[in-house]
Design a protein around this motif. Structure first.
Motif, mmCIF file in Angstrom:
data_model
loop_
_atom_site.group_PDB
_atom_site.id
_atom_site.type_symbol
_atom_site.label_atom_id
_atom_site.label_comp_id
_atom_site.label_asym_id
_atom_site.label_seq_id
_atom_site.Cartn_x
_atom_site.Cartn_y
_atom_site.Cartn_z
ATOM 1 N N THR A 1 -5.027 4.931 18.558
ATOM 2 C CA THR A 1 -4.045 5.065 19.646
ATOM 3 C C THR A 1 -2.880 4.095 19.508
ATOM 4 N N ARG A 2 -2.999 3.136 18.592
ATOM 5 C CA ARG A 2 -1.907 2.183 18.403
ATOM 6 C C ARG A 2 -0.786 2.826 17.594
ATOM 7 N N ARG A 3 0.474 2.447 17.906
ATOM 8 C CA ARG A 3 1.623 3.087 17.287
ATOM 9 C C ARG A 3 1.673 2.822 15.785
ATOM 10 N N TRP A 4 1.496 1.548 15.376
ATOM 11 C CA TRP A 4 1.610 1.227 13.958
ATOM 12 C C TRP A 4 0.466 1.837 13.144
ATOM 13 N N THR A 5 -0.631 2.088 13.778
ATOM 14 C CA THR A 5 -1.703 2.781 13.068
ATOM 15 C C THR A 5 -1.296 4.207 12.736
ATOM 16 N N ARG A 6 -0.616 4.866 13.722
ATOM 17 C CA ARG A 6 -0.141 6.227 13.459
ATOM 18 C C ARG A 6 0.924 6.222 12.363
ATOM 19 N N TYR A 7 1.781 5.221 12.329
ATOM 20 C CA TYR A 7 2.785 5.118 11.266
ATOM 21 C C TYR A 7 2.109 5.001 9.891
ATOM 22 N N GLN A 8 1.074 4.176 9.815
ATOM 23 C CA GLN A 8 0.378 4.010 8.537
ATOM 24 C C GLN A 8 -0.322 5.300 8.100
ATOM 25 N N LEU A 9 -0.834 6.047 9.085
ATOM 26 C CA LEU A 9 -1.443 7.329 8.747
ATOM 27 C C LEU A 9 -0.409 8.304 8.199
ATOM 28 N N VAL A 10 0.796 8.293 8.790
ATOM 29 C CA VAL A 10 1.865 9.163 8.300
ATOM 30 C C VAL A 10 2.268 8.756 6.877
ATOM 31 N N ILE A 11 2.364 7.442 6.615
ATOM 32 C CA ILE A 11 2.703 6.971 5.271
ATOM 33 C C ILE A 11 1.630 7.391 4.267
ATOM 34 N N ALA A 12 0.364 7.218 4.642
ATOM 35 C CA ALA A 12 -0.728 7.606 3.738
ATOM 36 C C ALA A 12 -0.715 9.098 3.470
ATOM 37 N N LEU A 13 -0.423 9.907 4.518
ATOM 38 C CA LEU A 13 -0.358 11.355 4.328
ATOM 39 C C LEU A 13 0.805 11.721 3.405
ATOM 40 N N GLY A 14 1.942 11.058 3.572
ATOM 41 C CA GLY A 14 3.076 11.309 2.687
ATOM 42 C C GLY A 14 2.769 10.945 1.244
ATOM 43 N N VAL A 15 2.079 9.814 1.044
ATOM 44 C CA VAL A 15 1.685 9.414 -0.310
ATOM 45 C C VAL A 15 0.756 10.454 -0.931
#
Length: 450
Positions: free
Chosen positions: A33-47
């Motif tokens: 639920t944390r914002r930066w966690t969602r950002y990291q998930l988006v980065i990992a998905l993009g990678v």
């Protein structure tokens, strides 16, 4: 089934597992639920998507390039195939570490925790995938791979101690020993790893032994068998000891089982002992040409229970070791590879026997497999009813190439030589007289009386 005799399941046994799953699930949901966690998930998905796209483009070209490297050693080709199959994971590991390092320089360390965890997990999974490819047994390879993946995941996520406690809480007592689910998993993983290591060491040692030309083939087989028994036996007992199994009771049980098997499997034990004797006395080794009863062929391999003999017609006979010890075996290549063959023939009395002998020797020398270093000889062995009888003797060094075919080739060479030199081969002639009249019958009767 009688309900009074059933063993009720204690619901408190699974309570530690449920508490662990609920606590970690709540913690994971809070992180997501944390914002930066969602950002990291988006980065990992993009990678991941980028690694997938690059793999789609690069893998076909890499595969075509790999097919042109047929002269590479087997190990290098195997590594190349592993890279081809794991290319997407390799690219993902490289790029996720790059993303983590870049993010750790641009922002706070707390905002890159998930990227670091994903990088560590993917690296551990990739290393385990490469390492378990060395295990030749597919079932054992899958077992070790998934077990190592699970252990690495729990260790990186920090759940190892909690998972171990939860698994140890599930089990039962057997005498003074407690068997838990954790002990079972540990035993399986340790045994699989040790057996895989023993198999790897055995294969490397066997290849080294077989390359040593100073060791006879029979001793090579014996050394490989003893090495396999020692390594696999040590792996088994070390694995049991490492997980806490008391080997004292196992020794007593194995002794009792051994006595029972000794009475019930006398033939099997006899074949095993006979196999060891064959390897020790070097009477038979792989590649030897033997005759046993009606079986003629060369030894393909020496087993613990039987010897594999391949005949000229492609049949493979599995002869028990005991038969080779107790029976009469003709080993055509025991002390050396020289084999002498004899051919009997006869010629007419009108032919000069001195000339026949010389022609027969020259005809035998013209056949490819006949040795000239041990030249053929031809002797008169008797005067028959209608022919002078000879024996032609010659030597070969490759009995594995067959005996009937070389005899046939020498017979053909004799036939051609005799035809070229007007040497006749006599055959018995019989005269049949038909008795058609009574006078002929009286004459035949008078002849018989006289």
């Amino acid at each position: 089934m009688d309900p009074d005799n059933t063993i009720p399941l204690d619901p408190t046994v699974l309570q530690p597992v449920l508490d662990f799953l609920l606590a970690e699930g709540a913690s994971l949901w809070g992180e997501l639920t944390r914002r930066w966690t969602r950002y990291q998930l988006v980065i990992a998905l993009g990678v991941f998507l980028l690694a997938w796209a690059i793999t789609v483009v690069v893998r076909p070209r890499y595969t075509e390039w790999l097919r042109t490297r047929e002269n590479w050693p087997k190990l290098r080709l195997r590594i190349g195939l592993i890279i081809q199959r794991r290319m997407r994971m390799i690219l993902f590991v490289i790029m996720i570490w790059c993303a983590y390092l870049i993010m750790s320089e641009l922002t706070w360390g707390s905002r890159t925790v998930l990227l670091k965890v994903l990088a560590n997990l993917s690296t551990a999974w990739l290393f385990i995938a490469f390492a378990t490819r060395l295990i030749m047994n597919p079932a054992m390879g899958v077992l070790v791979r998934y077990g190592a993946w699970t252990w690495a995941t729990l260790s990186i996520l920090g759940w190892k101690d909690e998972a171990q406690t939860a698994l140890e809480s599930i089990g039962f007592s057997l005498g003074e020993m407690r068997l838990s689910l954790w002990l079972l998993i540990k035993a399986i993983v340790v045994m699989a790893a040790l057996l895989a290591l023993a198999r790897l060491v055995t294969g490397a040692s066997a290849a080294s032994i077989q390359r040593n030309k100073d060791i006879s083939p029979s001793m090579q087989v014996l050394m490989v068998k003893m090495l396999q028994v020692a390594l696999f036996g040590s792996a088994f007992f070390i694995g049991l000891k490492s997980v806490g199994v008391d080997l004292t009771g196992l020794a007593v049980l194995s002794g009792a089982i051994g006595v029972g098997l000794g009475f019930g499997l006398q033939k099997v034990v006899s074949n095993l002992v006979s196999g060891i004797i064959i390897l020790l006395d070097k009477s038979i080794k792989p590649g030897d040409v033997i005759s046993l009863g009606g079986t003629f062929g060369w030894i393909e391999s020496l087993g613990a229970r039987y010897v594999s003999v391949v005949t000229r017609d492609g049949k493979e006979y599995l002869i028990p070791n005991e038969d080779l010890i107790t029976g009469q075996v003709v080993n055509w290549s025991h002390s050396n590879d020289f084999v002498r063959l004899d051919i009997n023939f006869g010629t007419s009395y009108q032919n000069d026997p001195h000339k026949v002998r010389q022609i027969a020797i020259e005809a035998a020398k013209s056949v490819d497999r006949v040795l000239t270093s041990k030249p053929p000889v031809c002797h008169i062995v008797g005067f028959g009813d209608s022919s002078v009888d000879f024996v032609l003797r010659f030597w070969i060094t490759d009995p594995t190439g067959g005996l009937t075919n070389i005899r046939g080739n020498v017979f053909l060479a004799l036939w051609d030589a005799f035809q070229a030199n007007d040497i006749s081969i006599p055959f018995p002639q019989r005269e049949v007289r038909m008795l058609g009249t009574s006078q002929d019958a009286d004459n035949a009767a008078n002849t018989a009386e006289s």
